[in-house]
Design an enzyme around this catalytic site. Structure first.
Site, PDB file in Angstrom:
ATOM      1  N   ASP A   6       0.859  -1.183   0.000  1.00 55.84           N
ATOM      2  CA  ASP A   6       0.000   0.000   0.000  1.00 55.84           C
ATOM      3  C   ASP A   6       0.893   1.231   0.000  1.00 55.84           C
ATOM      4  O   ASP A   6       1.755   1.386   0.872  1.00 55.84           O
ATOM      5  CB  ASP A   6      -0.909   0.005   1.232  1.00 55.84           C
ATOM      6  CG  ASP A   6      -2.107   0.941   1.043  1.00 55.84           C
ATOM      7  OD1 ASP A   6      -1.904   2.052   0.512  1.00 55.84           O
ATOM      8  OD2 ASP A   6      -3.229   0.556   1.421  1.00 55.84           O
ATOM      9  N   VAL A  65       3.045  -0.096  -7.710  1.00 62.05           N
ATOM     10  CA  VAL A  65       2.874  -1.316  -8.512  1.00 62.05           C
ATOM     11  C   VAL A  65       3.659  -1.238  -9.814  1.00 62.05           C
ATOM     12  O   VAL A  65       3.900  -2.253 -10.462  1.00 62.05           O
ATOM     13  CB  VAL A  65       1.382  -1.579  -8.814  1.00 62.05           C
ATOM     14  CG1 VAL A  65       0.645  -1.949  -7.550  1.00 62.05           C
ATOM     15  CG2 VAL A  65       0.734  -0.361  -9.477  1.00 62.05           C
ATOM     16  N   SER A 104     -13.350   2.473 -16.401  1.00 60.36           N
ATOM     17  CA  SER A 104     -14.053   1.317 -16.977  1.00 60.36           C
ATOM     18  C   SER A 104     -13.178   0.586 -17.986  1.00 60.36           C
ATOM     19  O   SER A 104     -13.131  -0.644 -18.010  1.00 60.36           O
ATOM     20  CB  SER A 104     -15.355   1.772 -17.655  1.00 60.36           C
ATOM     21  OG  SER A 104     -16.228   2.368 -16.718  1.00 60.36           O
ATOM     22  N   GLY A 119     -17.520  -2.084   1.207  1.00 65.53           N
ATOM     23  CA  GLY A 119     -17.234  -0.821   1.857  1.00 65.53           C
ATOM     24  C   GLY A 119     -15.743  -0.667   2.084  1.00 65.53           C
ATOM     25  O   GLY A 119     -15.077  -1.607   2.511  1.00 65.53           O
ATOM     26  N   ASP A 143     -17.309 -45.711 -37.174  1.00 65.40           N
ATOM     27  CA  ASP A 143     -17.571 -44.308 -36.850  1.00 65.40           C
ATOM     28  C   ASP A 143     -16.420 -43.473 -37.391  1.00 65.40           C
ATOM     29  O   ASP A 143     -15.380 -43.322 -36.760  1.00 65.40           O
ATOM     30  CB  ASP A 143     -17.700 -44.129 -35.337  1.00 65.40           C
ATOM     31  CG  ASP A 143     -18.168 -42.721 -34.968  1.00 65.40           C
ATOM     32  OD1 ASP A 143     -18.025 -41.804 -35.804  1.00 65.40           O
ATOM     33  OD2 ASP A 143     -18.682 -42.535 -33.852  1.00 65.40           O
ATOM     34  N   TRP A 144     -16.599 -42.886 -38.578  1.00 65.59           N
ATOM     35  CA  TRP A 144     -15.515 -42.215 -39.288  1.00 65.59           C
ATOM     36  C   TRP A 144     -15.471 -40.719 -39.018  1.00 65.59           C
ATOM     37  O   TRP A 144     -14.778 -39.982 -39.720  1.00 65.59           O
ATOM     38  CB  TRP A 144     -15.660 -42.463 -40.797  1.00 65.59           C
ATOM     39  CG  TRP A 144     -15.696 -43.912 -41.145  1.00 65.59           C
ATOM     40  CD1 TRP A 144     -16.778 -44.654 -41.509  1.00 65.59           C
ATOM     41  CD2 TRP A 144     -14.588 -44.824 -41.135  1.00 65.59           C
ATOM     42  NE1 TRP A 144     -16.423 -45.958 -41.731  1.00 65.59           N
ATOM     43  CE2 TRP A 144     -15.087 -46.099 -41.516  1.00 65.59           C
ATOM     44  CE3 TRP A 144     -13.235 -44.691 -40.847  1.00 65.59           C
ATOM     45  CZ2 TRP A 144     -14.280 -47.220 -41.611  1.00 65.59           C
ATOM     46  CZ3 TRP A 144     -12.422 -45.818 -40.938  1.00 65.59           C
ATOM     47  CH2 TRP A 144     -12.943 -47.060 -41.314  1.00 65.59           C
ATOM     48  N   PRO A 193     -14.314 -37.331 -38.287  1.00 65.50           N
ATOM     49  CA  PRO A 193     -12.925 -36.859 -38.145  1.00 65.50           C
ATOM     50  C   PRO A 193     -12.641 -36.168 -36.813  1.00 65.50           C
ATOM     51  O   PRO A 193     -11.489 -35.913 -36.486  1.00 65.50           O
ATOM     52  CB  PRO A 193     -12.759 -35.888 -39.317  1.00 65.50           C
ATOM     53  CG  PRO A 193     -14.140 -35.510 -39.722  1.00 65.50           C
ATOM     54  CD  PRO A 193     -15.016 -36.692 -39.417  1.00 65.50           C
ATOM     55  N   LEU A 194     -13.692 -35.863 -36.032  1.00 68.29           N
ATOM     56  CA  LEU A 194     -13.499 -35.286 -34.700  1.00 68.29           C
ATOM     57  C   LEU A 194     -12.599 -36.162 -33.832  1.00 68.29           C
ATOM     58  O   LEU A 194     -11.934 -35.674 -32.917  1.00 68.29           O
ATOM     59  CB  LEU A 194     -14.869 -35.113 -34.017  1.00 68.29           C
ATOM     60  CG  LEU A 194     -14.901 -34.586 -32.591  1.00 68.29           C
ATOM     61  CD1 LEU A 194     -14.403 -33.144 -32.542  1.00 68.29           C
ATOM     62  CD2 LEU A 194     -16.313 -34.681 -32.018  1.00 68.29           C
ATOM     63  N   HIS A 195     -12.543 -37.464 -34.158  1.00 69.99           N
ATOM     64  CA  HIS A 195     -11.814 -38.417 -33.321  1.00 69.99           C
ATOM     65  C   HIS A 195     -10.428 -38.766 -33.865  1.00 69.99           C
ATOM     66  O   HIS A 195      -9.732 -39.589 -33.264  1.00 69.99           O
ATOM     67  CB  HIS A 195     -12.643 -39.699 -33.173  1.00 69.99           C
ATOM     68  CG  HIS A 195     -14.036 -39.450 -32.689  1.00 69.99           C
ATOM     69  ND1 HIS A 195     -14.309 -39.023 -31.420  1.00 69.99           N
ATOM     70  CD2 HIS A 195     -15.241 -39.541 -33.328  1.00 69.99           C
ATOM     71  CE1 HIS A 195     -15.614 -38.868 -31.279  1.00 69.99           C
ATOM     72  NE2 HIS A 195     -16.201 -39.168 -32.414  1.00 69.99           N
ATOM     73  N   ILE A 210     -10.886 -36.366 -29.656  1.00 70.95           N
ATOM     74  CA  ILE A 210     -11.427 -37.012 -28.461  1.00 70.95           C
ATOM     75  C   ILE A 210     -11.837 -38.455 -28.767  1.00 70.95           C
ATOM     76  O   ILE A 210     -12.034 -38.830 -29.927  1.00 70.95           O
ATOM     77  CB  ILE A 210     -12.633 -36.241 -27.898  1.00 70.95           C
ATOM     78  CG1 ILE A 210     -13.784 -36.186 -28.920  1.00 70.95           C
ATOM     79  CG2 ILE A 210     -12.225 -34.835 -27.486  1.00 70.95           C
ATOM     80  CD1 ILE A 210     -15.057 -35.561 -28.383  1.00 70.95           C
ATOM     81  N   GLY A 214     -17.586 -41.410 -27.755  1.00 68.42           N
ATOM     82  CA  GLY A 214     -18.396 -41.701 -26.576  1.00 68.42           C
ATOM     83  C   GLY A 214     -18.806 -43.157 -26.530  1.00 68.42           C
ATOM     84  O   GLY A 214     -18.850 -43.784 -25.460  1.00 68.42           O
TER      85      GLY A 214
END
Length: 689
Positions: free
Chosen positions: A15, A51, A134, A166, A463-464, A466-468, A483, A486
């Site tokens: 401070d 600071v 702001s 306060g 299950d093709w 492409p996410l996996h 990933i 599931g």
């Protein structure tokens, strides 16, 4: 500062001691707080640097305490006409940057840090007459969000609070009774929790005051695409779509830059493909009301033992376990297809082009998330007929036949991120609902690691997506890496139930339901917790490394088991020792890496009942980050214990000393007997075993 010190933290109180207008200078303000802390037995030192001299402030902490744990930044100035823009930004934004930069490498090197930025409602919402203040306060939020991303891999978390309390500053603009009721003590507990090593929050923004805490996030409308291919985009086009652009019904909640950019990238492909002016591509299913009740075309699916074996390998089966051969070797006398293979034909029917033929259904497949799955078998394992039930979430019902005979029934519940406005009901009364597990310790726990190539192997079952497999496609969906499917985790969990409660007999499998709650990344370990209630086995599957629940509200229904007939229980069922090993599994999951360093051994357990072996357990504290496995070890255990279920519980509860059990012949040991002492030393803090 007082709150942190009361919880044992070592505190640097910074401070300048200026007045509320930024003038003067005194050590009194910081010294007073330090004296209060020390008077109560706490540790604190004062620092009076600006600071803008962040290195000096941080050095005070290092000199006094040797390390940096967390940083809190707030230095508010009253609204005064003679303070210019630069001064406000130097103190609030640049000051926070300098102090944090001075601490950053220390935090990285020690692999721990907690940073709290203090913003303001004026920065979040704006406030008349506070343009400079702001702007600086919202700048702190942007700084904090980026620090949260860059610091994550070093266990440095950065969060932002916008408090109302306060203080010396607010007492000049608030009524005295309001200042008294808005105590700083009603803000400090949030800050302490955000700085605790157990708190996983990172990149959060919280408003706090008077004992109330709320978390904020961004929200975005579905938006509209207002240009067409080879045509100019005009302000008139914007005007005509303005109501839709500003409509927050079915709003999305982007959480990162990838999710923010995805819609823009999707627009490019949409405009190039059809050029139509319309909704945000992620909401292109807005006309999906006409899809409700549509019947997908009938399709055929044929398979060979090779596909069954590929599927079994894809969900983690291994020749290390002799019981798995019946699913991996076509020449086995009991060769069978895993029951959960029943999802494969139905998935081929829905995802193999069938959906694209449904009127009114347009889906961006980078935004498709598998939400829930229900499978019911009518015969051991096949032409598939599909019907869309209620797309809000999209729900597909798929019947699979062998000739005219119904073999299995599937329900796919699929979420399309950002999609909405389908019309109709928001849920289907025909959808199978997930169920919460019982509120007690699980009856059985199995922990099994996936491999880095698990998704690459599982996708060979059909299950093709492409996410996996494709990192760039996964990034489009907001994931840091491809990933695991599931339905691959789904297969792991079903295997664990078959192993523990059906003696690996697929004919006992009736149905399974799960909700996909969190993604799993290849290479992570799955921890399946199971509760037996009659012929229903409730399941919950967690990612061992993170504790996240991946499969929630799940259950498996079996044929021919009940609570009243213990003779039908599988190996190990009904043993008191089950609960003890479940607890050991949780302890290993929490502390496995540490235990592996200390122990470096594999322990086998043979639990007997009525003179016959009833269960095998393996505590692996040698490989990876440790694990608890149901069944014998695939290789050679370093030490193996044989004990009855009853005597095991006597040892665990402390009624029978392990040494006495050993010398009386109740506890038998094979292998390196000295390691038994090491195991006891490691586990005695967590269980009497």
């Amino acid at each position: 500062a007082l709150a942190f010190a009361s919880r044992g933290a070592s505190v640097v109180v910074n401070d300048l001691g200026v007045d509320t207008k930024g003038g003067g200078r005194s050590s009194a303000a910081a010294d007073k707080v330090v004296e209060e802390i020390r008077a109560k037995g706490g540790k604190a030192v004062a620092n009076y640097d600006s600071v803008e001299d962040g290195e000096k402030l941080i050095q005070s902490a290092l000199d006094a305490f040797g390390r940096i744990g967390l940083i809190l930044r707030d230095r508010s100035f009253a609204r005064t006409s003679d303070l210019d823009w630069d001064l406000i930004h130097r103190i609030h934004l640049r000051g926070s940057f300098l102090v944090t930069r001075a601490a950053w490498n220390h935090m990285k090197n020690q692999k721990f840090g907690r940073i709290i930025m203090t913003a303001s409602a004026a920065g979040i919402y704006g406030n008349f007459g506070q343009a400079n203040y702001s702007a600086a306060k919202l700048g702190l939020l942007g700084l904090a969000n980026t620090l949260a991303i860059e610091g994550h891999k070093y266990n440095i978390h950065c969060n932002t609070i916008a408090p109302v309390a306060g203080s010396r500053l607010t007492e000049t603009v608030m009524p005295p009774d309001l200042v008294a009721s808005l105590k700083p003590e009603y803000v400090a507990p949030l800050v302490l929790w955000l700085c605790h090593e157990q708190c996983k929050e990172n990149g959060g923004l919280f408003e706090v005051g008077a004992g109330w805490i709320g978390k904020l996030r961004w929200e975005r409308t579905q938006g509209r695409t207002v240009r067409q291919r080879n045509k100019p985009m005009t302000p008139e086009g914007v005007r005509d779509q303005w109501d839709a652009i500003c409509d927050f019904e079915n709003a999305t909640k982007p959480a990162n830059v990838q999710e923010s950019l995805h819609s823009v990238v999707s627009v490019l492909s949409q405009v190039e493909s059809d050029g139509d002016v319309g909704a945000n591509p992620t909401a292109a299913a807005a006309s999906g009301a006409q899809a409700v009740g549509q019947k997908l075309p009938t399709s055929s699916f044929s398979f060979t033992p090779t596909q069954c074996i590929l599927y079994a390998l894809g969900v983690g089966m291994s020749t290390k376990d002799p019981d798995n051969l019946r699913f991996l070797y076509e020449g086995h006398q009991d060769f069978s297809c895993l029951p959960t293979f029943g999802v494969i034909p139905s998935q081929a029917a829905t995802m193999g082009g069938g959906l694209s033929s449904v009127p009114g259904l347009s889906i961006d497949f980078t935004q498709v998330l598998h939400g829930e799955q229900y499978l019911e078998l009518y015969k051991p394992l096949f032409v598939s007929v599909s019907r869309i039930k209620s797309p809000h979430l999209l729900c597909f019902a798929v019947n699979s036949y062998s000739g005219d005979e119904l073999v299995c029934y599937n329900q796919f519940s699929v979420f399309v991120v950002g999609a909405g406005r389908f019309g109709g009901k928001r849920s289907s009364d025909k959808a199978k609902a997930p169920l919460p597990p019982p509120k007690r310790a699980p009856d059985a726990v199995v922990i099994e690691s996936t491999t880095r190539d698990q998704a690459a192997l599982y996708r060979l079952s059909g299950d093709w997506n492409p996410l996996h497999i494709d990192p760039s496609f996964a990034a489009m969906g907001g994931f840091s890496a491809p990933i695991l499917h599931g339905l691959c985790s789904f297969g792991f969990a079903a295997r664990h139930v078959l192993q523990r409660f059906a003696n690996n007999d697929p004919s006992k499998f009736k149905a399974i339901k799960v909700r996909f709650a969190k993604p799993v990344f290849p290479g992570q370990s799955l921890q399946t917790e199971m509760w037996k209630e009659g012929s229903r086995i409730h399941i919950q599957c967690k990612v061992k490394e993170t504790g996240d629940v991946a499969l929630a509200g799940g259950y498996v229904d079996l044929h021919g088991t009940s609570e009243a007939s213990p003779e039908t229980l599988p190996q190990g069922g009904g043993l008191q020792s089950e609960l003890v090993f479940a607890e050991i599994g949780r302890r290993v999951a929490d502390l496995g890496s540490e235990l592996v360093k200390k122990v470096n051994a594999v322990f086998g357990w043979e639990i007997t009942k009525d003179g016959k072996k009833a269960a095998d357990w393996t505590i692996d504290l040698k490989n990876g980050s440790g694990s608890l496995l149901k069944g014998p070890y695939g290789g050679k255990a370093d030490v193996t214990f044989t004990v009855s279920d009853e005597d095991f519980m006597q040892v665990v509860t402390g009624k029978l000393p392990p040494q006495k059990a050993f010398f009386s012949g109740k506890l038998k040991v094979r292998g390196n007997i000295m390691l038994s002492q090491k195991l006891e030393v490691i586990l005695k803090d967590y269980a009497k075993l």
